[in-house]
Design a protein around this motif. Structure first.
Motif, short mmCIF file in Angstrom:
data_model
loop_
_atom_site.label_atom_id
_atom_site.label_comp_id
_atom_site.label_asym_id
_atom_site.label_seq_id
_atom_site.Cartn_x
_atom_site.Cartn_y
_atom_site.Cartn_z
N ILE A 180 0.85 -1.20 0.00
CA ILE A 180 0.00 0.00 0.00
C ILE A 180 0.88 1.25 0.00
O ILE A 180 0.68 2.17 -0.78
CB ILE A 180 -0.95 0.02 1.23
N ARG A 181 1.90 1.26 0.87
CA ARG A 181 2.78 2.43 0.94
C ARG A 181 3.49 2.66 -0.39
O ARG A 181 3.58 3.79 -0.87
CB ARG A 181 3.82 2.24 2.05
N LYS A 182 4.00 1.55 -0.98
CA LYS A 182 4.70 1.69 -2.27
C LYS A 182 3.75 2.24 -3.33
O LYS A 182 4.12 3.10 -4.13
CB LYS A 182 5.23 0.32 -2.73
N ALA A 183 2.52 1.74 -3.34
CA ALA A 183 1.54 2.17 -4.35
C ALA A 183 1.22 3.66 -4.18
O ALA A 183 1.13 4.40 -5.17
CB ALA A 183 0.27 1.33 -4.22
N LEU A 184 1.08 4.10 -2.94
CA LEU A 184 0.75 5.52 -2.71
C LEU A 184 1.93 6.42 -3.09
O LEU A 184 1.74 7.50 -3.66
CB LEU A 184 0.35 5.76 -1.26
N ARG A 185 3.15 5.95 -2.80
CA ARG A 185 4.33 6.73 -3.20
C ARG A 185 4.37 6.85 -4.73
O ARG A 185 4.60 7.94 -5.27
CB ARG A 185 5.62 6.07 -2.69
N THR A 186 4.12 5.73 -5.41
CA THR A 186 4.13 5.72 -6.88
C THR A 186 3.07 6.67 -7.42
O THR A 186 3.31 7.41 -8.38
CB THR A 186 3.85 4.29 -7.40
N ALA A 187 1.91 6.68 -6.79
CA ALA A 187 0.80 7.51 -7.27
C ALA A 187 1.12 9.00 -7.16
O ALA A 187 0.66 9.80 -7.98
CB ALA A 187 -0.46 7.19 -6.47
N LEU A 188 1.92 9.36 -6.17
CA LEU A 188 2.19 10.79 -5.95
C LEU A 188 3.39 11.31 -6.74
O LEU A 188 3.59 12.52 -6.84
CB LEU A 188 2.41 11.06 -4.46
N ILE A 189 4.18 10.39 -7.31
CA ILE A 189 5.41 10.82 -8.00
C ILE A 189 5.16 11.84 -9.11
O ILE A 189 5.82 12.90 -9.12
CB ILE A 189 6.20 9.59 -8.53
N PRO A 190 4.21 11.61 -10.05
CA PRO A 190 4.01 12.60 -11.11
C PRO A 190 3.65 14.00 -10.57
O PRO A 190 4.17 15.00 -11.04
CB PRO A 190 2.85 12.04 -11.93
N THR A 191 2.79 14.04 -9.55
CA THR A 191 2.39 15.34 -8.99
C THR A 191 3.56 16.01 -8.28
O THR A 191 3.77 17.22 -8.40
CB THR A 191 1.23 15.16 -7.98
N LEU A 192 4.34 15.20 -7.55
CA LEU A 192 5.50 15.76 -6.85
C LEU A 192 6.51 16.32 -7.85
O LEU A 192 7.07 17.39 -7.65
CB LEU A 192 6.16 14.68 -5.98
N ASN A 193 6.72 15.57 -8.96
CA ASN A 193 7.64 16.06 -10.00
C ASN A 193 7.13 17.37 -10.59
O ASN A 193 7.89 18.31 -10.80
CB ASN A 193 7.78 15.02 -11.12
N GLN A 194 5.82 17.40 -10.83
CA GLN A 194 5.19 18.59 -11.40
C GLN A 194 5.37 19.78 -10.46
O GLN A 194 5.69 20.89 -10.89
CB GLN A 194 3.70 18.29 -11.58
N MET A 195 5.17 19.53 -9.17
CA MET A 195 5.28 20.61 -8.18
C MET A 195 6.73 21.10 -8.08
O MET A 195 6.98 22.30 -7.97
CB MET A 195 4.79 20.13 -6.81
N SER A 196 7.66 20.13 -8.12
CA SER A 196 9.08 20.52 -7.99
C SER A 196 9.53 21.35 -9.19
O SER A 196 10.34 22.26 -9.03
CB SER A 196 9.95 19.27 -7.89
N ALA A 197 9.02 21.01 -10.37
CA ALA A 197 9.49 21.68 -11.59
C ALA A 197 8.69 22.95 -11.89
O ALA A 197 9.12 23.76 -12.71
CB ALA A 197 9.40 20.72 -12.76
N ALA A 198 7.54 23.11 -11.20
CA ALA A 198 6.66 24.25 -11.52
C ALA A 198 7.36 25.59 -11.34
O ALA A 198 7.95 25.85 -10.29
CB ALA A 198 5.41 24.20 -10.63
N GLY A 199 7.32 26.39 -12.35
CA GLY A 199 7.91 27.72 -12.27
C GLY A 199 9.39 27.73 -12.61
O GLY A 199 9.94 28.75 -13.02
#
Lengths: 263, 202
Positions: A180-199
């Motif tokens: 479950i933890r691995k799946a949730l981490r995987t699910a958040l990766i695209p959004t986290l990448n997007q947030m890190s690169a935003a701006g």
């Protein structure tokens, strides 16, 4: 600044770019020429269709029509998330779980945004609700789809590890906590990448749209910050529900692993 | 020993096994033998309530259905021939306690194994480690599926001594083994699983 109006001539130039890509694909033997043309046609039809539907819906003040459009978007998102799975749950439970999770995450994030920071007037006005909820539904759909995919793969691959915990007396959620933890981490990766690169690397889509529409860059940035926060909130809520429902479906009330339910 | 205490399986049945009925008292070891593929491991899984089944399981007058599945399995522990590992670190499976050290020594493993990684262990070491891991949870019933299949004669002797001690401490033991001499050494009663049914051997 008034937003630039796209003329039929501009659309023709866009079509030429697509054709150039298709030709280059043929020359390079990528075997994607046909796919590029079909995807471009599909995109054009879908966007023109939704453009006209929204034109009609925005002209009305019907809450029913607004939610009908959102229901269609939700159904399409559910189908897409369910359809992306390589391992599936019999009988078609992956669609049910995806739909419930997308609805939950998107409804929670959209309501939170509308009732606090965004506050459109009137509340749930079609012009604000449809693009905002649609954007959040799209993001939650991706998060839910990644969660299901990661979890179903892990549960079938790591069966003996999960069962080792079950046969030592762990509850079903305890036994499945690592996948479950691995799946949730995987699910958040695209959004986290997007947030890190935003701006820094890219300007997010909504912010770009608002800048093109003439909004102040600082106001557009603030709007984007609120939006990304709502997106990650909705993603985590939807992904968590998807993970819990999947785990409950792949185990039974006696806490046994029921892998025959993965088709 | 009263029929109300101990482990009772009554008309236990799944798609491939059963109906099976047996009773094992505290401090008793029941051996289940039979050809490969006869369903011995499946039967142990049913007793541990790991697979769906019909029939009744009772431990010391308590029906398995009167408690949650995970509570039943805390009392009735299944030790598969090939144990699973959810983490690569032994320390994530077994905490460094005096009881763990005693058991590790009893099965002939070095104490430094507590800081080792699972991938660096032999099949025999893993098998003994899984036995220690399960015993540390304090089950009343041990369902042992080929517990020494990957061990050398010296390690077999140590593990058999440990099983015998567990039996003398009152634990109920159901042993699946292809090793006739081992069955002879450990079991109080011997049965054969044939065509999904359990037959007692005199």
């Amino acid at each position: 600044m008034a937003p630039a109006l796209i003329t039929p001539f501009d659309l023709a130039i866009a079509a030429c770019l697509i054709l150039a890509c298709a030709v280059a694909s043929q020359i390079l033997a990528l075997k994607t020429g046909r796919s590029i043309v079909i995807a471009a046609l599909r995109m054009s039809v879908q966007l023109l269709l939704i453009g006209n539907v929204l034109l009609f819906v925005f002209g009305q003040t019907s809450l029913f029509l607004t939610f009908a459009v959102l229901a269609v978007i939700l159904c399409a998102g559910t189908f897409e998330a369910g359809n992306r799975q390589t391992s599936r749950m019999a009988p078609r439970w992956h669609y049910g779980i995806a739909g419930a999770s997308i609805l939950f995450g998107a409804a929670l994030a959209t309501s939170m945004g509308f009732l606090t920071s965004l506050r459109p007037h009137p509340l749930f006005a079609a012009r604000a609700t449809i693009p905002m909820a649609g954007l959040i539904i799209g993001n939650v759909m991706n998060a839910t789809s990644l969660t299901l995919n990661s979890l179903l793969t892990a549960v079938t691959r790591d069966r003996s590890a999960i069962e080792a915990r079950i046969l030592l007396g762990a509850t079903r959620l305890k036994a499945l906590e690592d996948p479950i933890r691995k799946a949730l981490r995987t699910a958040l990766i695209p959004t986290l990448n997007q947030m890190s690169a935003a701006g820094l690397v890219t300007l997010p889509g909504i912010m770009t749209g608002q800048l093109l529409a003439g909004m102040s860059p600082v106001a557009a940035s603030r709007y984007q910050i609120v939006l990304m926060s709502l997106v990650i909130f909705g993603n985590l809520a939807g992904a968590t529900l998807a993970a819990v429902l999947t785990c409950l479906h792949l185990t039974d009330e006696r806490g046994r692993l029921r892998l025959e339910r993965v088709g | 020993m009263s029929k109300n205490t101990g482990l009772i399986a009554d008309e236990l049945r799944s798609e491939r096994v059963g109906p099976v009925t047996f009773h094992v008292a505290h401090g008793e070891c029941l051996a289940i033998t039979g050809a490969s593929g006869s369903g011995k491991s499946l039967l142990l899984r049913l007793v541990a309530d790991l697979d769906p089944h019909s029939g009744t399981l009772i431990l010391d007058s308590e029906n398995s259905l009167s408690m949650s599945g995970h509570i039943w399995r805390q009392r009735v522990a299944y030790f598969p021939a090939e144990p699973g590992w959810w983490s690569e670190n032994v320390s994530d499976h077994i905490a460094d306690t005096p009881q763990a050290r005693t058991l590790i020594e009893a099965v002939g493993l070095p104490e430094r194994i507590l800081t080792a990684e699972i991938r660096g262990l032999s099949t025999g070491e893993r098998q003994r480690l899984a036995l220690v891991r399960g015993l540390l949870h304090g089950p009343k019933v041990l369902l042992l599926d080929e517990p020494t299949s990957a061990l050398d004669p010296q390690s077999i002797s140590l593990v058999e001594d440990l099983i015998t001690r567990q039996k003398h401490e009152g634990r109920i033991i159901v042993l699946v083994s292809h090793n006739a001499a081992q069955v002879e050494r450990l079991a109080d009663r011997r049965t054969i699983l044939r065509d999904g049914r359990l037959e007692e051997v005199a």
